[in-house]
Scaffold this active site. Structure first.
Site, short mmCIF file in Angstrom:
data_model
loop_
_atom_site.label_atom_id
_atom_site.label_comp_id
_atom_site.label_asym_id
_atom_site.label_seq_id
_atom_site.Cartn_x
_atom_site.Cartn_y
_atom_site.Cartn_z
N MET A 253 0.83 -1.21 0.00
CA MET A 253 0.00 0.00 0.00
C MET A 253 0.86 1.26 0.00
O MET A 253 1.93 1.28 0.55
CB MET A 253 -0.88 0.04 1.26
CG MET A 253 -1.85 -1.10 1.36
SD MET A 253 -3.54 -0.56 1.33
CE MET A 253 -3.71 0.26 2.89
N CYS A 254 0.37 2.22 -0.63
CA CYS A 254 0.87 3.59 -0.63
C CYS A 254 -0.26 4.37 -1.25
O CYS A 254 -1.14 3.79 -1.87
CB CYS A 254 2.11 3.76 -1.54
SG CYS A 254 3.67 3.31 -0.77
N GLY A 255 -0.26 5.66 -1.08
CA GLY A 255 -1.26 6.47 -1.76
C GLY A 255 -0.56 7.45 -2.68
O GLY A 255 0.42 8.08 -2.28
#
Lengths: 300, 233
Positions: free
Chosen positions: A1-3
């Site tokens: 995950m990362c945004g």
């Protein structure tokens, strides 16, 4: 995950200030990446100067501000200021950017030029988007387009240098953010290092900046360089890139990582999740998930 | 009953929706593409969401109907047992993944991995579907009015797919089978029922759809199919 998030104002009137939009998008994505936050924003280009942002230490200047300032002044530097662990200043664009960068980074191993160009400004640090705003006043930033990142580290250490966005060292105004994993990173890194390219971190995303920087310096368009990633980079990637004139993205051939975008007459917004776009930009518009091998570039 | 999502925690919203279902229809305002809206609804009743939803909307549902007036994020209606979910615009990756029954209607486009490992139910897409739709589908029916993306219907068991537009590329062991009268009737009635007469008229004629099923070469291991297995794995 990362945004990841990107925004481009198409009206030229900036009805929604750039810094505010990108920050709101990052705050909506904050839960995808609590480790660090950063933005790469493009201000109105100033062809007569290079604007540099230089990391002095991890959270403070660690006593190196004076040395950096001295180097800046030797290169006819102006507008010198420090904020958090950063120095920011301009030099005339007749100055040799590579030589200046080398001189600055020779002061101490901790010193790194985080961004340079006629329009690009990168602010990043460990912590939340709200803390980033408190440290750098991101919300008040005006410009035409930019990108942002909230990081959940899965493969390398959590510190300022390993945070995103990454400037493509030596390629003015080019910056990237990336969500995913580059699985042939070590192979690519070795190949670049054999040719003398310096890597500043052990973050696999850095190789994207190196790759795109090299392609653009060779004269490729941003779209061609992003297409090239589909051939030359393996793994999962939803990646956003920005130059002084353009905002673009590429999505890997297996659609491993999310990326949605909305395109209206007023703006283009791209983000990991729709919630980021909706929370920053009111209105009735459609949001589309990017397809496999999708490459899109918008210019101001 | 009307629930405004602004300023509310997701659990509070979902509790409100469940309580509201008992008395009939629930209207949800300002969903702002937030995640986990209207999940695990285990009783009949209708929820109308005035806007876009984030991940997993309508997931783990049994018996309710959820209408989404915007777009949906990843995992729409995932693992639904029965009921119905409709989306006015587009749906993200993994829509209707692993559903066991019920109906999912997407009026716009579906992103990657539509209906993967579905075990029953019906999916109707008014637009296109992207990469790897139907992967390992075990039962149920998928109808795509527009184009299908790469690796379509890969490694399926007994899901039956119908595509009105172009198929970019068939997945491993996916084969095209002639449309029977029953197939034409099923496509026609499903489109009329779920898209409405007016919209149905804008889509391809039922007999022009192509039927895609499993070639059954991957159902049981055989040395003769070694090449296919190498490719599939």
């Amino acid at each position: 995950m990362c945004g990841i998030a990107g925004y481009l104002d198409r009206t030229g009137e900036a009805p929604y200030p750039l810094g505010e939009v990108v920050l709101s998008m990052l705050q909506a994505l904050g839960c995808r990446g609590p480790d660090s936050a950063g933005v790469a924003l493009q201000a109105a280009p100033r062809p007569d100067v290079w604007t540099l942002r230089v990391k002095l230490g991890e959270t403070t200047d660690e006593g190196r501000g004076d040395q950096v300032r001295a180097v800046a002044l030797r290169h006819r530097g102006a507008e010198y200021s420090t904020r958090s662990a950063y120095a920011r200043f301009t030099v005339p664009s007749s100055e040799d950017l590579a030589a200046l960068t080398a001189e600055l980074e020779a002061i101490a191993p901790q010193i790194e030029v985080l961004s340079a160009g006629h329009s690009l400004e990168i602010a990043k640090q460990v912590g939340s988007p709200a803390n980033l705003d408190a440290a750098f006043g991101v919300r008040a930033f005006r410009g035409s387009h930019g990108i942002g990142h909230t990081r959940l580290s899965t493969e390398s250490r959590v510190d300022l240098s390993h945070s995103q966005p990454f400037w493509a060292h030596g390629c003015p105004d080019l910056a990237i953010v990336h969500n995913g994993h580059i699985t042939n990173y070590h192979q690519l890194r070795r190949r670049y290092q054999q040719r003398g390219v310096r890597f500043y971190t052990e973050n696999d995303s850095e190789v994207i900046a190196v790759y795109l920087g090299e392609r653009l310096r060779r004269g490729d368009s941003l779209a061609a360089a992003l297409h090239g990633m589909l051939e030359d980079l393996d793994g999962s990637f939803s990646c956003l890139a920005t130059t002084s004139r353009a905002l673009g993205f590429v999505k890997d051939p297996y659609a491993f990582k999310p990326l949605v975008y909305a395109e209206t007459e007023r703006f283009v917004a791209v983000a990991t999740e729709e919630v980021a776009i909706r929370s920053a930009l009111p209105g009735d518009y459609a949001v589309v998930e990017a397809s496999v091998r999708d490459v899109r570039v918008w210019t101001v | 009953m009307t629930i405004d999502c602004r300023g509310k925690q997701i659990r509070e919203i979902n509790r409100g929706i469940r309580a509201g279902l008992a008395s009939g229809e629930v209207e949800v305002l300002n969903p702002d593409a937030r995640h986990n809206l209207a999940v695990a609804l285990l009783q009949p009743g209708a929820v109308r969401i005035r806007g876009s939803v984030g991940y997993y909307c309508g997931g783990l549902m049994d018996g309710a109907t959820v209408h989404i007036e915007g777009s949906a994020g990843w995992g729409l209606a995932e693992s639904m047992l029965s009921g119905m979910v409709t989306v006015r615009r587009n749906a993200g990756n993994g829509a209707a993944a692993a559903i066991r029954g019920g109906t999912v209607v997407i009026h716009g486009n579906a992103a990657s991995r539509l209906g993967v490992s579905m075990k029953g139910g019906l999916i109707v897409v008014g637009g296109n579907c992207d990469y790897m739709a139907g992967f390992m589908g075990q039962k149920g029916v998928m109808i795509i009015c527009g184009d299908a993306g790469e690796a379509f219907a890969d490694s399926m068991y007994s899901t039956v797919c119908y595509v009105g537009g172009r198929i970019a590329d068939l997945g491993n062991d996916a084969v095209i089978e002639p449309m029977s009268d029953d197939d034409v009737a099923l496509v026609e009635s499903s489109l009329r029922t779920h898209l409405g007469e007016a919209v149905r008229a804008t889509k391809p004629a039922a007999h022009a759809f192509r039927k895609v099923v499993a070639g059954k070469k991957l159902w049981n291991f055989s040395h003769r199919d070694w090449k296919t297995w190498q490719e599939a794995l």
